[in-house]
Scaffold this active site. Sequence first.
Site: not given
Length: 513
Positions: A55, A82-83, A169, A171, A223-229, A369
Amino acid sequence: MGHDWIAILDFGSQYSQLIARRVREQQVYCELLRYDTPAAKLAARQPRGIILSGGPASVFDPQAPQGDPALFDLDVPVLGICYGLQLMAHQLHGRVKPGQAREYGHALIEVVAAGSLFRGLPTRLPVWMSHGDQVEQMPAGFRVLAQTPTCPVAAMEHPGKRWVGLQFHPEVVHTPQGTDLLRRFLFDLCGCAGDWKMSRFIAEQTAAIRAQVGRDHVLCGLSGGVDSSVVAALLHQAIGRQLHCVFVDNGLLRHGEARQVEDTFGQAFGLDLQIARSGDLFLQRLHGVTDPEQKRKIIGRTFIDVFADAARKFGEVKYLAQGTLYPDVIESASPIGGPSATIKSHHNVGGLPLDMKFALIEPLRELFKDEVRVLGHELGLPDYIVHRQPFPGPGMAVRILGAVTPERVALVQQADLRVQEEVQSLPNYRDIWQAFAVLLPIQTVGVMGDERTYDHVIAIRAVQSLDGMTADWFKLPYETLERISSRIINEVRGINRVVFDISSKPPSTIEWE
Ligand code: XMP
């Protein structure tokens, strides 16, 4: 959920989400929680381990975010990054020294004791440092695992308690062995099984959705987008014909998109799908409007009208399903604020008429995602949907500068189609966040055959980005640019010039509007 999980307490690092992704890549479920989540609340859910993120604060700030000190009474392994390491040292009564200068960037650590984290790793490791303060004296019971010439405690461990801290870090990709270190923590110290799989997620979610929905009905804006599909496919698997989808064809979509949605969801999946063809209404209301904000408002309102009309045809519906993802959830919960989740708020069907009240179902709210794409694959969605580029809700209207007319929509759709076809054949297509055509509100002189032309200009925008918040222009090969340009000019009547946008975001945005 009855499986292993890791709690990540978010102290506001830009890398907090990345930690979560790295953990999930090891097939260990994790959640990013507020830094001040009470220890008792965590204990009730029995995490296998706790990670304290980095942070921007210094433990010396009066305002510095503090974790609940009772975390250290839970008998659960803790990894401070780190923090997180400094806070661990501070809260356990070690001594942290305010930094004179920030150490930022590549560093080489020397491992002085392998401990639980460095077993089997080389004794010198390149890492990514980013800190001001550092630990001067470790709390009782700790020993140093690694150091650098300027940082005497680059890694430390309390072997009995299973508490470990890293000043760097693990990650980020600049710490090549970072994943090994995380694995030591997750598997050796925490004893996680690493069996969190998408198939398991589907089974758990479909059961949870069935239990929640019962015999009621669910509405989903597709909507045809990834998420709503993916939401639609998941709900369809869970509740079949109790799911009702509305797809608003606003006439501002990419070429062929409405048909693809109909083929995939209506035909192949057999979903109960209403396609509201309303391009004329949208164009009518956009007539003569050139101001981008006004266009957005008109489109937003019209969308609500059309969506509500179509939804009413399904009769009594209790739930509304939304493709809210994990980053939207944590952005709104982050202690430090961070950039707000405005992108997704465009998606949400806010502002529905008062007589339409829904309870929300958000089955993707625990996923990132890339995990949503894996889920989409598992649910049998085709590649062209699962790997689709983001597309703004107001569609081509934000890619047509100036007035939106049927002719200009057709121009930009036809130009965009050529862009899509060309970039999709690139081997690194998936590295492109978005590539599209923009129709400019000017005409320029050209020559075609023996004739002078005075026609429209298309700008090509291609960017790479992780989240759309920042972006760099994508270095499309010259040959691709050449083919796009010559195809658009030769095949799309009305365009006589193509230019390429080489600006990054910020200061430019991705869409031209
Ligand atoms: P800008 O143009 O602000 O865009 O750099 C950032 C990202 O957001 C997308 N975008 C939208 N997405 N509804 C959406 O769902 C919208 O109204 C909208 N406006 C912009 C844009 O395509 C880019 O990926």
